[in-house]
Design a protein around this motif. Sequence first.
Motif, PDB file in Angstrom:
ATOM      1  N   GLY A 449     -22.811 -19.592 -14.181  1.00  0.00           N
ATOM      2  CA  GLY A 449     -22.666 -18.976 -12.872  1.00  0.00           C
ATOM      3  C   GLY A 449     -23.950 -18.328 -12.372  1.00  0.00           C
ATOM      4  O   GLY A 449     -24.900 -18.101 -13.128  1.00  0.00           O
ATOM      5  N   ARG A 471     -20.317 -20.614  -9.138  1.00  0.00           N
ATOM      6  CA  ARG A 471     -20.213 -19.628  -8.066  1.00  0.00           C
ATOM      7  C   ARG A 471     -20.863 -18.312  -8.486  1.00  0.00           C
ATOM      8  O   ARG A 471     -21.069 -18.050  -9.680  1.00  0.00           O
ATOM      9  N   GLU A 473     -20.216 -14.140  -8.190  1.00  0.00           N
ATOM     10  CA  GLU A 473     -19.030 -13.310  -8.047  1.00  0.00           C
ATOM     11  C   GLU A 473     -19.401 -11.852  -7.848  1.00  0.00           C
ATOM     12  O   GLU A 473     -20.486 -11.404  -8.224  1.00  0.00           O
ATOM     13  N   GLY A 474     -18.458 -11.135  -7.251  1.00  0.00           N
ATOM     14  CA  GLY A 474     -18.521  -9.682  -7.180  1.00  0.00           C
ATOM     15  C   GLY A 474     -19.802  -9.113  -6.619  1.00  0.00           C
ATOM     16  O   GLY A 474     -20.224  -9.431  -5.506  1.00  0.00           O
TER      17      GLY A 474
END
Length: 611
Positions: A449, A471, A473-474
Amino acid sequence: MQAPSVGGVRLPRGNGETVRLPRGASLTDFAEKINANPAAMVQAMFHLGEMVTATQSVSDEILGLLGQEMNYTIQVVSPEEEDRELLDTFDITYGEDAGDEDDLEFRPPVVTVMGHVDHGKTRLLDTIRKTNVQEGEAGGITQHIGAYQVVTEVGEQERLITFIDTPGHEAFTAMRARGANSTDIAVIVVAADDGVMPQTVEAINHAQAASVPVVVAVNKIDKQGANPQRIRQQLTDYGLIAEEYGGDTMFVDISARQGTNIDALLEAIVLTADATLDLRANPKMEAQGVAIEAHLDRGRGPVATVLVQRGTLRVGDSIVAGDAYGRVRRMVDEFNEDIIEATPSRPVQVIGFTSVPGAGDTFLVVDEDRVARQIADRRQARMRNAQFASRRKRVSLEDLDKALKETSQLNLIIKGDNSGTVEALEAALLKIDVGEEVELRVIDRGVGGITKANVDLAIASDAIILGFNVRAEGKVVDQAAHEGIDIRYYSVIYRAIEEIEQALTGMLKPEYEEVELGRAEIREVFKSSKIGTIAGCMVTGGEVRRRSKARLLRDNVVVAENLGVATLRRFKDDVTEVREGFECGLTLGSYADLRVGDVIETYEMREKKRS
């Protein structure tokens, strides 16, 4: 003996002897080999028009240039030879079976399935394995390498065959080449209703370059318009002559969708292996082989699909693959079932690496973890130096200013779910050619990621991040949005290539072309104390516009360039344009050398669309 000075710098002179250096070596590495002063070499390179530091990885050309000046022959050691020398220091032999003839045992053939996009490669494997991989492929194309082992019955005897599925899209050339180089037999799948296509030819070339026998599977014989005989005729142009035509290549007409003649294809593979190959390996030695694919799994960490080529791989073995190392903690087969050991020609997923190996990296088992770590560290340093040398753009003193002013650069960070896909995407992007004005650089790539470290690097280097099947994230997403970092997500490789090509084209400086607007002949010349020299004209073609560019022609010879129509009038009225057949009065700014009979040609510069 001292060499003639280079720009006042004196360097040791050789006697034509050969100096062996690894790819991406620095001036310090060269200096250590010949007992020279690295600082003096840096000065000498400066006077030769090259700016490098003592510890910087430099290209083969720069090493050769300096060696020539000092009367040394520079031999850049190939990565394979360098790796062989590295393993020799640990008394490890790779690529050969240990023991004698009595230790060799029969192993199953390893088969690569290759061919053009949508000709049915994955459907064929799908039918053979009675599973369904195809539905999960993005864009309908296979984008990873998978390895599977199946059982078939030939002459009332059960035989094992190992299959390697390689992607068919043109961007995966390197991955297909890697598949062919680790295989015993190539199955070329050709659609009977479509014929021989570009990637079909490419697959044949890879198989022939690897000197492996070929079996042709003529697929989709159940479709309307299928013509298997036409396929046989087309492939004779590429040296694949069917047995019925007197050749030695087995052709099998199949329908992967209907399951027609699948057993006949498997039998043809086994018969080809028995007739042309000596498939034996020593299962009693420490395992060696190749990493077919690798990815980072959220729960299991780095996972590599490896193909054992000789020896037996066991749980608990210390293993090194490329610049990754570790201990085999767990092995699973294609059905995700745990196994304890893998014999030659057996594909397995290995869990236990400390980092993700590269697809196509060779792996070997060593005595202890310490040796594995040392080999991996040295390989990593070597690969890093070679990478720096290849990515460094060679800039001389003469064109430095031009390079700084004119070259635009697009920096990319590539993250993907598999190392083979990342490598293929990078290779495809670096092949994009939009001229010398724009440079594409991949400053970092990796598996997994998109992380905060990737975004930090993108901020520092003004880069775009490409995520292929991965992807962010966060907080990483929030940080990227706050800093204005562009993260692009893709699941189909050619869409990524198209968008990057468009971005590079957009970075090119605009090109302009001249478009003629009109011509006006001077009939009278007037002098005005307020306005200057006024030309009384008849527009003889097109139209004359105020503020357009102009040039003055006298007897069809240009006498003045880069002029402009400053004022334009019809009688006493200011106008913006005058068309053909009408009279007008105009001035060309401060230019006053106007004569009756002169012709004023007006034009404008329009941006040219790049193809």
